[in-house]
Write a protein that holds these residues in place. Structure first.
Motif, PDB file in Angstrom:
ATOM      1  N   ALA A 151       3.218  36.707 -21.734  1.00  0.00           N
ATOM      2  CA  ALA A 151       3.202  35.934 -23.506  1.00  0.00           C
ATOM      3  C   ALA A 151       4.137  36.283 -23.945  1.00  0.00           C
ATOM      4  CB  ALA A 151       2.214  35.079 -23.595  1.00  0.00           C
ATOM      5  N   GLN A 152       5.106  35.845 -25.330  1.00  0.00           N
ATOM      6  CA  GLN A 152       5.748  36.442 -26.098  1.00  0.00           C
ATOM      7  C   GLN A 152       6.398  34.978 -27.407  1.00  0.00           C
ATOM      8  OE1 GLN A 152       9.577  37.784 -23.891  1.00  0.00           O
ATOM      9  NE2 GLN A 152       9.279  40.238 -24.870  1.00  0.00           N
ATOM     10  N   GLN A 153       6.504  35.433 -28.288  1.00  0.00           N
ATOM     11  CA  GLN A 153       6.734  34.780 -28.824  1.00  0.00           C
ATOM     12  C   GLN A 153       7.571  34.815 -30.173  1.00  0.00           C
ATOM     13  OE1 GLN A 153       3.090  33.596 -31.338  1.00  0.00           O
ATOM     14  NE2 GLN A 153       4.085  34.966 -32.452  1.00  0.00           N
ATOM     15  N   VAL A 154       8.713  33.817 -30.756  1.00  0.00           N
ATOM     16  CA  VAL A 154      10.025  34.613 -31.581  1.00  0.00           C
ATOM     17  C   VAL A 154       9.875  33.487 -32.838  1.00  0.00           C
ATOM     18  CG1 VAL A 154      11.336  35.498 -29.637  1.00  0.00           C
ATOM     19  CG2 VAL A 154      11.490  33.001 -30.597  1.00  0.00           C
ATOM     20  N   THR A 155      10.382  33.368 -33.277  1.00  0.00           N
ATOM     21  CA  THR A 155      10.305  33.199 -34.707  1.00  0.00           C
ATOM     22  C   THR A 155      11.954  32.060 -34.582  1.00  0.00           C
ATOM     23  OG1 THR A 155       9.304  34.209 -36.281  1.00  0.00           O
ATOM     24  CG2 THR A 155      10.409  32.701 -37.417  1.00  0.00           C
ATOM     25  N   ALA A 156      11.471  31.002 -34.283  1.00  0.00           N
ATOM     26  CA  ALA A 156      12.740  29.926 -34.485  1.00  0.00           C
ATOM     27  C   ALA A 156      12.574  28.379 -35.635  1.00  0.00           C
ATOM     28  CB  ALA A 156      12.936  29.593 -32.874  1.00  0.00           C
ATOM     29  N   LYS A 157      14.130  28.113 -35.539  1.00  0.00           N
ATOM     30  CA  LYS A 157      13.732  27.146 -35.409  1.00  0.00           C
ATOM     31  C   LYS A 157      12.677  25.180 -35.422  1.00  0.00           C
ATOM     32  CE  LYS A 157      17.069  24.286 -38.955  1.00  0.00           C
ATOM     33  NZ  LYS A 157      18.941  23.789 -38.680  1.00  0.00           N
ATOM     34  N   THR A 158      12.421  25.200 -35.979  1.00  0.00           N
ATOM     35  CA  THR A 158      11.779  23.779 -35.604  1.00  0.00           C
ATOM     36  C   THR A 158      11.822  22.339 -35.920  1.00  0.00           C
ATOM     37  OG1 THR A 158       9.831  24.199 -36.498  1.00  0.00           O
ATOM     38  CG2 THR A 158       9.899  25.745 -34.934  1.00  0.00           C
ATOM     39  N   GLY A 159      12.113  22.897 -37.370  1.00  0.00           N
ATOM     40  CA  GLY A 159      12.886  21.395 -37.696  1.00  0.00           C
ATOM     41  C   GLY A 159      14.632  21.414 -38.612  1.00  0.00           C
ATOM     42  N   ARG A 171      12.164  37.533 -20.631  1.00  0.00           N
ATOM     43  CA  ARG A 171      12.121  37.624 -21.857  1.00  0.00           C
ATOM     44  C   ARG A 171      13.734  38.344 -21.932  1.00  0.00           C
ATOM     45  NH1 ARG A 171       6.934  38.681 -20.891  1.00  0.00           N
ATOM     46  NH2 ARG A 171       7.133  41.006 -22.041  1.00  0.00           N
ATOM     47  N   MET A 172      12.438  38.466 -24.346  1.00  0.00           N
ATOM     48  CA  MET A 172      13.167  38.764 -25.088  1.00  0.00           C
ATOM     49  C   MET A 172      12.801  40.238 -25.875  1.00  0.00           C
ATOM     50  SD  MET A 172      13.767  34.674 -26.566  1.00  0.00           S
ATOM     51  CE  MET A 172      14.821  35.275 -27.858  1.00  0.00           C
ATOM     52  N   GLN A 173      14.138  41.280 -25.962  1.00  0.00           N
ATOM     53  CA  GLN A 173      13.568  42.074 -26.921  1.00  0.00           C
ATOM     54  C   GLN A 173      14.515  42.196 -28.395  1.00  0.00           C
ATOM     55  OE1 GLN A 173      15.486  44.533 -24.324  1.00  0.00           O
ATOM     56  NE2 GLN A 173      13.488  45.496 -23.222  1.00  0.00           N
ATOM     57  N   LYS A 174      13.695  42.640 -29.119  1.00  0.00           N
ATOM     58  CA  LYS A 174      14.622  42.902 -30.626  1.00  0.00           C
ATOM     59  C   LYS A 174      15.648  43.165 -30.060  1.00  0.00           C
ATOM     60  CE  LYS A 174      14.293  45.629 -34.078  1.00  0.00           C
ATOM     61  NZ  LYS A 174      13.429  47.242 -35.133  1.00  0.00           N
ATOM     62  N   GLY A 175      16.605  42.440 -30.713  1.00  0.00           N
ATOM     63  CA  GLY A 175      18.257  42.040 -30.382  1.00  0.00           C
ATOM     64  C   GLY A 175      18.652  40.836 -31.812  1.00  0.00           C
ATOM     65  N   PRO A 176      18.286  40.312 -31.740  1.00  0.00           N
ATOM     66  CA  PRO A 176      17.647  39.678 -30.518  1.00  0.00           C
ATOM     67  C   PRO A 176      18.146  39.978 -29.119  1.00  0.00           C
ATOM     68  CG  PRO A 176      17.226  37.678 -31.767  1.00  0.00           C
ATOM     69  CD  PRO A 176      18.356  38.730 -32.300  1.00  0.00           C
TER      70      PRO A 176
END
Length: 235
Positions: free
Chosen positions: A147-155, A189-194
């Motif tokens: 499992a992965q997570q990223v910081t994203a705009k949620t509102g 999948r995601m990696q740094k960069g992103p």
């Protein structure tokens, strides 16, 4: 001189066959004269193939349609005198190039999703994630290490950790546009960069689904020719 020349020709250019212990031999080397075979007509869709069959342009009494793959269908006549089938027509799907198993920056990944995939729920979810990422950092969490997570705009003005969905079910354009694109499973999948990438995860089962859909499409549109014994479809 003329007599000797005629005898030489008779001895060296007259072919005979001899049966020696059940095997047939020739007294002279022979070369087969091959029957000319046509180059297949090229089309880029299934409707072109159907039109060709219905109008019977080459006046073939019977043809064999082979669904070779999700992107190729061939039309053959029966054997010629050399026991070679005449390849009458080849339909090759005109498709976009989709770079699976390659990490792309999010702008290119976003464009890829919108231009090369049929809209569905999981496509919309991925677009929402890659279009709102606010941090290049990608973290892995959970006991499975998957499992992965990223910081994203949620509102409107908030950001929060967002779990990256896995697996995802998508419909990329991978077969003829006349049929429904098969939905299959992917690892996202995601990696740094992103950056982000999709990895096929159905073991190629989508290919069998696509081949079956192509056969169903052709069977429906050529049912009169099939009933009349002029068309046989194999897949």
């Amino acid at each position: 001189m003329i007599k000797e020349a005629l005898q030489y020709i008779i001895m060296n250019f007259t072919s005979e066959t001899k049966n020696i212990e059940g095997q047939i031999y020739s007294t002279q080397p022979l070369h087969a004269v091959r029957q000319a075979t046509p180059e297949p007509l090229q089309v880029r869709n299934l409707s072109g193939l159907v039109d060709y069959i219905i109008h019977n342009y080459d006046e073939q009494p019977a043809v064999l349609i082979q669904v070779s793959s999700p992107t190729e269908v061939n039309v053959y006549s029966t054997f010629n005198r050399d026991m070679i089938r005449n390849h009458l027509l080849k339909a090759s799907a005109l498709l976009p190039s989709i770079p699976f198993e390659r990490f792309l920056d999010l702008e290119h990944f976003n464009i890829l999703l919108q231009s090369c995939f049929v809209p569905n729920e999981h496509r919309q979810t991925l677009l929402a994630i890659v279009g709102n990422v606010k941090d290049e950092h990608v973290t892995t969490f959970g006991d499975d290490g998957i499992a992965q997570q990223v910081t994203a705009k949620t509102g409107v003005a908030t950001v929060a950790p967002v779990v990256v969905p896995n697996p995802v079910f998508l419909k990329p354009f991978r077969t003829f546009v006349e049929i429904v694109q098969p939905e299959s499973q992917f690892v996202f999948r995601m990696q740094k960069g992103p950056t982000a990438a999709l990895f096929e995860a159905d073991g190629g089962a989508w290919k069998l689904t696509a081949i079956d859909s192509i056969r169903a499409y052709l069977s429906d549109r050529l049912q009169d020719q099939i009933k009349g014994g002029r068309v046989t479809i194999i897949a």
